[in-house]
Design an enzyme around this catalytic site. Structure first.
Site, PDB file in Angstrom:
ATOM      1  N   CYS A  51      13.793   4.995 -13.360  1.00  0.00           N
ATOM      2  CA  CYS A  51      13.070   5.905 -14.405  1.00  0.00           C
ATOM      3  C   CYS A  51      11.462   5.398 -14.316  1.00  0.00           C
ATOM      4  CB  CYS A  51      13.265   5.362 -15.661  1.00  0.00           C
ATOM      5  SG  CYS A  51      12.515   6.061 -17.293  1.00  0.00           S
ATOM      6  N   CYS A 103      14.332   4.166 -22.449  1.00  0.00           N
ATOM      7  CA  CYS A 103      13.061   4.462 -23.003  1.00  0.00           C
ATOM      8  C   CYS A 103      13.053   5.873 -23.717  1.00  0.00           C
ATOM      9  CB  CYS A 103      11.820   4.567 -22.003  1.00  0.00           C
ATOM     10  SG  CYS A 103      11.984   5.799 -20.746  1.00  0.00           S
ATOM     11  N   CYS A 123      20.965  17.063 -12.543  1.00  0.00           N
ATOM     12  CA  CYS A 123      19.936  17.997 -12.022  1.00  0.00           C
ATOM     13  C   CYS A 123      18.864  17.202 -12.447  1.00  0.00           C
ATOM     14  CB  CYS A 123      20.036  19.424 -12.273  1.00  0.00           C
ATOM     15  SG  CYS A 123      18.835  20.511 -11.694  1.00  0.00           S
TER      16      CYS A 123
END
Length: 135
Positions: A51, A103, A123
């Site tokens: 991330c 998060c 996706c």
């Protein structure tokens, strides 16, 4: 790519300081990058995608495939619990949004038209990801 530290931002202002404008638009405002524009659409190296907001491991190049839709596609996540899904009814559609479980950052959407073994197509926006290639 933006630099990330160990502490999680607790305010919108801190998120704006941590993320690039594009990362902020995607992760915090549920934006979408243009088709075929992301830097991680085609990755030749082996490694993990994390991330861009917090560094949580999300996907692996072992799970990536070319779906031909214009965004990085994965058939599975690195570890159950690292992503969460929720109903997204924006833009007059019913889709399943994928968010980082750590998060809460928007990553993209998941669809049921992927390959075996899961049948899933995650996706994902490149701007929501960082890549840690194996040396």
């Amino acid at each position: 790519m933006s630099e990330h530290d160990e502490s999680m931002p607790s305010s919108d202002e801190e998120w704006r300081e941590r993320l690039t404008d594009e990362e902020y638009k995607i992760l915090r405002e549920q934006g979408t990058e243009p088709k075929f524009s992301g830097e991680y659409l085609d990755v030749d190296d082996e490694g993990e995608f994390t991330c861009a907001g917090c560094g949580t491991e999300l996907f692996s190049t072992d799970q990536q495939y070319d779906a031909g839709h214009g965004w990085p596609s994965f058939f599975d996540v690195v570890e159950d619990g690292n992503v969460e899904t929720k109903l997204d009814t924006s833009h007059g559609m019913r889709r399943t949004e994928v968010v980082c479980a750590t998060c809460g950052g928007h990553l993209g959407h998941v669809f049921d038209d992927g390959p075996d073994p899961t049948g899933k197509r995650y996706c994902i926006n490149s701007a929501a990801l960082d890549f840690d290639g194996e040396e």
